[in-house]
Motif scaffolding. Structure first.
Motif, short mmCIF file in Angstrom:
data_model
loop_
_atom_site.label_atom_id
_atom_site.label_comp_id
_atom_site.label_asym_id
_atom_site.label_seq_id
_atom_site.Cartn_x
_atom_site.Cartn_y
_atom_site.Cartn_z
N ASP A 192 48.45 74.82 50.47
CA ASP A 192 49.50 74.93 49.47
C ASP A 192 49.26 74.05 48.24
OD1 ASP A 192 49.79 72.56 50.82
OD2 ASP A 192 51.94 72.75 51.19
N HIS A 193 47.99 73.83 47.92
CA HIS A 193 47.69 73.00 46.75
C HIS A 193 47.43 73.83 45.51
CE1 HIS A 193 45.37 70.42 44.01
NE2 HIS A 193 46.00 69.40 44.58
N GLY A 194 46.63 74.86 45.62
CA GLY A 194 46.36 75.72 44.48
C GLY A 194 44.92 75.74 44.04
N VAL A 195 44.10 74.77 44.47
CA VAL A 195 42.69 74.75 44.09
C VAL A 195 41.93 75.84 44.84
CG1 VAL A 195 40.57 73.40 44.18
CG2 VAL A 195 42.69 72.34 43.42
N GLN A 196 42.19 75.97 46.14
CA GLN A 196 41.48 76.95 46.96
C GLN A 196 42.20 78.30 46.95
OE1 GLN A 196 38.62 76.26 48.00
NE2 GLN A 196 38.47 74.09 48.54
N LYS A 197 41.43 79.36 47.19
CA LYS A 197 42.01 80.70 47.26
C LYS A 197 42.72 80.87 48.60
CE LYS A 197 38.54 82.87 44.28
NZ LYS A 197 37.48 83.91 44.18
N GLU A 198 43.71 81.75 48.62
CA GLU A 198 44.48 82.00 49.83
C GLU A 198 43.58 82.52 50.95
OE1 GLU A 198 48.37 84.60 51.32
OE2 GLU A 198 47.76 84.61 49.20
N GLY A 199 43.73 81.94 52.14
CA GLY A 199 42.97 82.39 53.30
C GLY A 199 41.53 81.93 53.34
N PHE A 200 41.14 81.00 52.45
CA PHE A 200 39.74 80.58 52.38
C PHE A 200 39.28 79.93 53.68
CE2 PHE A 200 41.90 76.66 51.56
CZ PHE A 200 41.06 75.68 52.03
N ILE A 201 40.20 79.27 54.39
CA ILE A 201 39.79 78.52 55.58
C ILE A 201 39.22 79.44 56.66
CG2 ILE A 201 41.90 78.53 56.97
CD1 ILE A 201 39.93 75.37 56.04
N PHE A 202 39.67 80.69 56.69
CA PHE A 202 39.17 81.62 57.69
C PHE A 202 37.72 82.01 57.38
CE2 PHE A 202 43.79 82.26 57.43
CZ PHE A 202 44.13 81.86 58.71
N ASN A 203 37.39 82.06 56.08
CA ASN A 203 35.99 82.29 55.70
C ASN A 203 35.13 81.09 56.06
OD1 ASN A 203 36.48 84.86 54.58
ND2 ASN A 203 37.09 83.96 52.62
N THR A 204 35.71 79.89 55.94
CA THR A 204 34.98 78.68 56.33
C THR A 204 34.65 78.71 57.81
OG1 THR A 204 36.10 77.38 54.61
CG2 THR A 204 35.12 76.16 56.44
N ILE A 205 35.63 79.06 58.64
CA ILE A 205 35.40 79.13 60.08
C ILE A 205 34.35 80.18 60.41
CG2 ILE A 205 36.50 79.76 62.28
CD1 ILE A 205 39.08 78.50 61.17
N LYS A 206 34.40 81.33 59.74
CA LYS A 206 33.43 82.39 59.99
C LYS A 206 32.02 81.95 59.59
CE LYS A 206 32.32 87.24 59.06
NZ LYS A 206 30.89 86.92 58.88
N THR A 207 31.92 81.31 58.43
CA THR A 207 30.61 80.85 57.96
C THR A 207 29.99 79.86 58.94
OG1 THR A 207 31.22 81.15 55.63
CG2 THR A 207 29.41 79.63 56.11
N LEU A 208 30.78 78.89 59.39
CA LEU A 208 30.25 77.90 60.33
C LEU A 208 29.95 78.54 61.69
CD1 LEU A 208 32.61 74.92 59.45
CD2 LEU A 208 30.15 75.05 59.01
N SER A 209 30.75 79.50 62.10
CA SER A 209 30.52 80.18 63.37
C SER A 209 29.25 81.01 63.33
CB SER A 209 31.71 81.07 63.73
OG SER A 209 32.88 80.31 63.90
N ASP A 210 28.92 81.57 62.18
CA ASP A 210 27.67 82.34 62.04
C ASP A 210 26.44 81.45 62.20
OD1 ASP A 210 29.09 84.66 61.63
OD2 ASP A 210 28.91 84.62 59.44
N VAL A 211 26.56 80.21 61.72
CA VAL A 211 25.41 79.29 61.78
C VAL A 211 25.35 78.55 63.11
CG1 VAL A 211 24.28 77.32 60.65
CG2 VAL A 211 25.56 78.99 59.28
N PHE A 212 26.53 78.16 63.62
CA PHE A 212 26.61 77.41 64.88
C PHE A 212 27.57 78.12 65.83
CE2 PHE A 212 26.07 74.37 61.36
CZ PHE A 212 24.84 73.82 61.68
N PRO A 213 27.18 79.25 66.39
CA PRO A 213 28.11 80.06 67.19
C PRO A 213 28.57 79.38 68.48
CG PRO A 213 25.87 80.93 67.34
CD PRO A 213 25.85 79.89 66.26
#
Length: 262
Positions: free
Chosen positions: A83-104
């Motif tokens: 709820d800050h405004g710098v990041q796009k809505e739902g970005f954290i789910f992309n972060t989790i997916k990115t890290l899961s792809d590299v370190f499943p």
């Protein structure tokens, strides 16, 4: 995770950092690690406060596993605010997916958290050996809240490495103009950014090529960003905030960082 796990994913001997800030934070962590005596069986836990897209986590984990060969075991956690405004809505789910792809094999759903800007950090007291943040503090309006949560979640003898510009820096890195963050009058800043864009300074040209945005609209957006989403403090204010939260603060590694940038 073992050294062979990393090598089997075709990593280079040392991962390449996305920026010099990532390399500097890794160097600071290694230097501080050597100052403490850790049991080889101990789990070293690191928190990335304001983890964003997870690139710093991926770099630190890949590098530390290669360096330590899983002795000690490294666990990295992260969180960011929704709820800050710098990041796009739902970005954290992309972060989790990115890290899961590299370190499943790592349960990132439990390692990466999503909180409100005024929420207490969702971690136990004294849980982390190290807490890092990369260019986050200049976006934090309630810095007492930030530092008090560092104090609460750090182990006794733990360290926090926070890389961020302070008020006395010359370059405002978000609008790519000198001294923009020192102009505290909204109209004056709007005029300054507009004139700079006319002179070819700043990042209007690249924004215009991508979006077709007008100079007037661009200047308004950049001004609003600086006023709404940044909060710079001085060195003395930062030191006082740290002391008020029970932390010992210094700027020991700033010289090395600017030397590397030069």
């Amino acid at each position: 995770m073992s050294l062979s796990d990393i090598q089997n994913r075709n990593y280079l001997p040392m991962p390449k950092p996305a920026s010099i800030t990532h390399q500097h934070i890794l160097s600071a962590l290694l230097t501080l690690y050597k100052k403490q005596s850790y049991n080889s069986k101990e789990v070293i836990r690191i928190l990335d406060a304001g983890c964003g897209d997870g690139r710093l986590i991926a770099f630190l984990l890949s590098s530390l596993v290669l360096i330590f060969n899983s002795d000690p075991k490294i666990e990295i956690f992260g969180f960011d605010v929704f709820d800050h405004g710098v990041q796009k809505e739902g970005f954290i789910f992309n972060t989790i997916k990115t890290l899961s792809d590299v370190f499943p094999e790592i349960p990132w759903d439990g390692r990466i958290r999503y909180v409100g800007v005024d929420d207490e950090w969702p971690f136990d007291d004294g849980f982390f050996n190290f807490i890092v943040s990369n260019q986050v503090l200049e976006h934090v309006h309630n810095k007492y809240h930030f530092f008090s949560n560092i104090s609460r979640t750090l182990k006794n003898g733990g360290y926090s490495v926070n890389l961020a510009p302070l008020m006395h820096c010359i370059w405002e890195g978000h609008v790519h103009l000198p001294l923009a963050h020192k102009i505290r009058n909204h109209t004056a800043l709007l005029i300054y950014i507009y004139i700079c864009s006319v002179l070819g300074l700043g990042n209007f040209s690249s924004h215009h090529k991508k979006t077709g945005i007008s100079r007037r609209v661009f200047s308004g957006q950049q001004t609003n960003y600086v006023f709404r989403w940044t909060s710079y403090t001085s060195e003395s204010e930062t030191l006082k905030l740290s002391r008020d939260c029970g932390l010992k603060c210094d700027f020991s590694y700033s010289l090395e960082f600017y030397t590397q940038k030069l």
